[in-house]
Design an enzyme around this catalytic site. Structure first.
Site, mmCIF file in Angstrom:
data_model
loop_
_atom_site.group_PDB
_atom_site.id
_atom_site.type_symbol
_atom_site.label_atom_id
_atom_site.label_comp_id
_atom_site.label_asym_id
_atom_site.label_seq_id
_atom_site.Cartn_x
_atom_site.Cartn_y
_atom_site.Cartn_z
ATOM 1 N N HIS A 35 -33.454 -78.135 -47.139
ATOM 2 C CA HIS A 35 -32.665 -79.019 -46.284
ATOM 3 C C HIS A 35 -31.202 -78.887 -46.654
ATOM 4 O O HIS A 35 -30.848 -78.532 -47.780
ATOM 5 C CB HIS A 35 -33.125 -80.478 -46.405
ATOM 6 C CG HIS A 35 -32.661 -81.174 -47.640
ATOM 7 N ND1 HIS A 35 -31.434 -81.811 -47.742
ATOM 8 C CD2 HIS A 35 -33.243 -81.333 -48.865
ATOM 9 C CE1 HIS A 35 -31.303 -82.336 -48.944
ATOM 10 N NE2 HIS A 35 -32.380 -82.061 -49.654
ATOM 11 N N CYS A 36 -30.331 -79.131 -45.666
ATOM 12 C CA CYS A 36 -28.893 -79.154 -45.930
ATOM 13 C C CYS A 36 -28.426 -80.602 -45.783
ATOM 14 O O CYS A 36 -29.200 -81.524 -45.978
ATOM 15 C CB CYS A 36 -28.145 -78.220 -44.987
ATOM 16 S SG CYS A 36 -28.392 -78.561 -43.239
ATOM 17 N N ALA A 37 -27.191 -80.810 -45.379
ATOM 18 C CA ALA A 37 -26.652 -82.173 -45.334
ATOM 19 C C ALA A 37 -27.298 -83.013 -44.247
ATOM 20 O O ALA A 37 -27.359 -84.237 -44.356
ATOM 21 C CB ALA A 37 -25.145 -82.127 -45.116
ATOM 22 N N THR A 38 -27.804 -82.367 -43.188
ATOM 23 C CA THR A 38 -28.325 -83.144 -42.065
ATOM 24 C C THR A 38 -29.629 -82.592 -41.481
ATOM 25 O O THR A 38 -30.233 -83.242 -40.637
ATOM 26 C CB THR A 38 -27.304 -83.179 -40.915
ATOM 27 O OG1 THR A 38 -26.969 -81.843 -40.554
ATOM 28 C CG2 THR A 38 -26.034 -83.910 -41.318
ATOM 29 N N ARG A 39 -30.070 -81.404 -41.903
ATOM 30 C CA ARG A 39 -31.188 -80.760 -41.225
ATOM 31 C C ARG A 39 -32.303 -80.358 -42.182
ATOM 32 O O ARG A 39 -32.041 -79.933 -43.310
ATOM 33 C CB ARG A 39 -30.714 -79.480 -40.507
ATOM 34 C CG ARG A 39 -29.522 -79.675 -39.623
ATOM 35 C CD ARG A 39 -29.088 -78.364 -38.995
ATOM 36 N NE ARG A 39 -27.808 -78.532 -38.304
ATOM 37 C CZ ARG A 39 -27.418 -77.840 -37.258
ATOM 38 N NH1 ARG A 39 -28.189 -76.905 -36.757
ATOM 39 N NH2 ARG A 39 -26.259 -78.047 -36.695
#
Length: 631
Positions: free
Chosen positions: A25-29
């Site tokens: 995962h990244c900051a939002t996804r």
């Protein structure tokens, strides 16, 4: 939010654990690598409470969550057998990806786990810059040096961290990957630089370079390592693999990296950085306008990850102009989100707009705005492009630059120079985005003129309603306007709360009413234009002459019939009059197939209206009054 429930629903609708080869995962996804991208039920995923959107890009199936993504990711890890870095690279069923998709997938998958540390360290560097500028702390003090060590560590030792995360992404031993990166930072190697820019290995010349903060050399080294490790595992006895595979991998990869991969990666990074600087030299104004105006589209598809290595390469050489120009787009989006928050009368949208504005201003995270507002209200996209281009042109024209890798938000302002010009650029972008949205609105809507006084009590009598001339109500109070929608179906009337689908029942799609049809025909409830007819024929969207967006969705989950039993009589772009036939459908066959025929009639742009008043009738004929929209 019940993260556990959402996590289970996402895994289920993604095709189950067996369809997942990797998840990060990244900051939002949530970024899934799947065995088969055709298996997930995108529509169900999009309707899940807590999911902003679904995007396929860069070889990944991305579920956009927003700021709660870390919580959802943790629940998925907790409630499933998935693990970060899982791969099924040897699975013969895994589809081949295009080369560019694979490159973006590797970049995003490798950098996204490091993003929180990099963002936090970048903000700390920005604060330290401000503190020293205003004389609040001395750059020679122990306090400054300790905090500077914390701020610089992740960037200085980036080859080590990237070696670990890239190895996870390529499906090889992550700790050997970390050692390969660490070898480039080890004092015995870095000490060679004190004796000149060249050395030798077994008589072969070696060009020495400083690999601190570099990205491209490690990507190349770990990519080659992934092939070497797999080959060694094929030819070495299993009993000897524990020490022989790492031993031979290090003996092969580290020398090759310092002789070939490392210099090649540095040269590539420097070439890209030089190209950016050349464009800036030719016209910073034009370069800034292009980046500030168009980077929004890269964010939509998750392709902005391809720019981050370039930014890091620029910062390795001192400063980076891209983040400053990129910032204009973020602040333009913040202006649009703030304007929607100010203008909207609908509490759910107001909540989304408010949280999206804070997410951008406080954290520099744009996905909640992109998927919660911009893609939902596409009229706002040109505002972001215009405002971002102007702000980017200002930042590019004045040659503003970043001194550290940061998310562009109000806390990272100190990381940009010259700070005065940077403030002008982002303020212009945010102000223009705010003003354009307030002046021109965020809904695709024509001026509404209507028909009946709003203080009239809805009649319980069933009668045919014909289109009426526009009338303004003048009763001593400010004029209010209404639009009347007649029923597109014959059948029993139900509240939306009785629809067995949360996306409709909870009002996520907008306000409206539901009908259980008794006749297999749907007619137009207004004069207007057909916006969309779904390929499966089970739903149609109409734009009324007065600006209402009306969704007629025949049955629940009937998209799974793939058009069977539905015959659309109109197509997108057709002009229709009230009472024109839209869709023929075989009601009995739909029921026999096991589908509930209850049909929601939804006002998609509910936020444009003060109220949506439902008929009090328990049943309706086509052309009976169904909904009253109050403006």
């Amino acid at each position: 939010m019940k993260y556990e429930r959402l996590a289970k629903d996402i895994v289920q609708n993604i095709g189950g654990e067996e369809n997942v080869t990797n998840l990060v995962h990244c900051a939002t996804r949530l970024r899934f690598n799947l065995k088969d991208n055709h298996v997930p039920d995108k529509e169900k995923l999009k309707r899940l409470e807590g999911v902003l959107s679904v995007v396929e890009s860069g070889g990944q199936f991305q579920v956009v969550i927003g700021s709660d993504v870390a919580h959802v990711y943790q629940e998925i890890m907790k409630t499933s057998k998935l693990g970060a870095g899982n791969t099924a690279s040897e699975d013969g069923d895994k589809p081949k990806e295009k080369i560019m998709s694979r490159i973006f997938a590797v970049i995003s998958g490798s950098l996204s786990p490091l993003l929180p540390a990099m963002a936090g360290a970048g903000i700390l560097k920005a604060f330290l810059t401000l503190f020293t500028t205003f004389g609040w702390i001395s750059a020679e003090s122990g306090t400054y040096l300790i905090l500077a060590a914390a701020a610089n560590a992740v960037f200085y030792f980036l080859p080590i961290f990237l070696g670990v995360s890239a190895a996870f992404k390529f499906g090889v031993n992550p700790y050997v990957g970390g050692v390969i990166g660490a070898a480039l930072m080890e004092p015995n190697f870095t000490g060679l630089l004190a004796n000149g820019k060249t050395s030798s290995f077994l008589g072969i010349p070696v060009v020495l370079m400083d690999y601190s903060s570099t990205v491209f050399p490690v990507f190349v080294a770990i990519w080659i390592f992934s092939y070497v490790e797999k080959y060694l595992k094929k030819i070495i006895y299993k009993e000897l693999q524990t020490f022989l595979v790492p031993l031979l991998s290090l003996v092969i990869i580290v020398p090759l990296t310092v002789m070939i991969f490392g210099p090649f990666g540095v040269y590539v990074g420097n070439a890209i950085a030089d190209a950016i600087n050349y464009l800036m030299g030719v016209s910073g104004l034009l370069t800034g306008a292009v980046i500030g105006g168009l980077i929004f589209f890269l964010v939509v598809f998750g392709l902005h990850w391809g720019i981050i290595p370039i930014v890091l390469a620029n910062l390795t050489n001192g400063t980076d102009p891209i983040l400053a120009m990129w910032a204009a787009s973020n602040f333009a989006m913040a202006g649009v989100a703030l304007a929607v928050f100010i203008k909207s009368k609908e509490k759910p949208l107001k909540s989304i707009a408010g949280s999206s504005t804070l997410s951008l201003l406080l954290a520099g995270v744009s996905e909640p705005t992109v998927y919660g507002i911009l893609l939902r209200y596409k009229r706002t996209i040109p505002y972001v492009i215009i405002a971002g281009a102007i702000g980017g042109a200002i930042n590019g024209g004045f040659h503003t630059y970043a001194t550290a890798f940061v998310f562009q938000n109000i806390f990272s302002i100190g990381a940009f120079e010259p700070i005065g010009y940077y403030l002008i650029g982002i303020a212009a972008a945010m102000g223009i985005g705010l003003i354009l949205t307030i002046l021109f609105g965020y809904m695709d809507k024509k001026a509404v003129t209507v028909a009946e006084p709003i203080n009239e009590t809805p009649t319980v009598e069933t009668k045919a309603i014909q289109p009426e001339a526009s009338v303004n109500v003048t009763d001593g109070s400010p004029s209010l306007m209404k639009e009347i929608l007649v029923s597109p179906l014959t059948g029993d009337v139900k509240s939306l709360t009785e629809v067995p689908d949360p996306a409709f029942a909870e009002g996520a799609m907008g306000k409206g009413i539901a009908i259980i049809p008794s006749v297999g025909q749907a007619f137009s409830p207004v004069n207007g234009t057909i916006g969309t007819v779904l390929k499966s024929g089970h739903a149609v969207i109409i734009m009324s002459e007065n600006g209402a967006e009306i969704l007629i969705h025949i049955g629940i989950n009937t998209v799974q019939l793939k058009g069977q039993y539905f015959t659309p009589r109109v197509k997108a772009g057709d002009q229709v009059r009230q009472g024109d036939l839209l869709i023929d459908f075989d009601l009995e066959k739909i029921k026999e197939a096991g589908y509930n025929p209850i049909t929601p009639v939804i006002i998609s742009n509910t936020s444009d209206y003060l109220d949506v008043i439902e008929t009090t009738n328990s049943s309706v004929l086509t052309q009976d009054k169904l909904l009253t929209l109050v403006v």
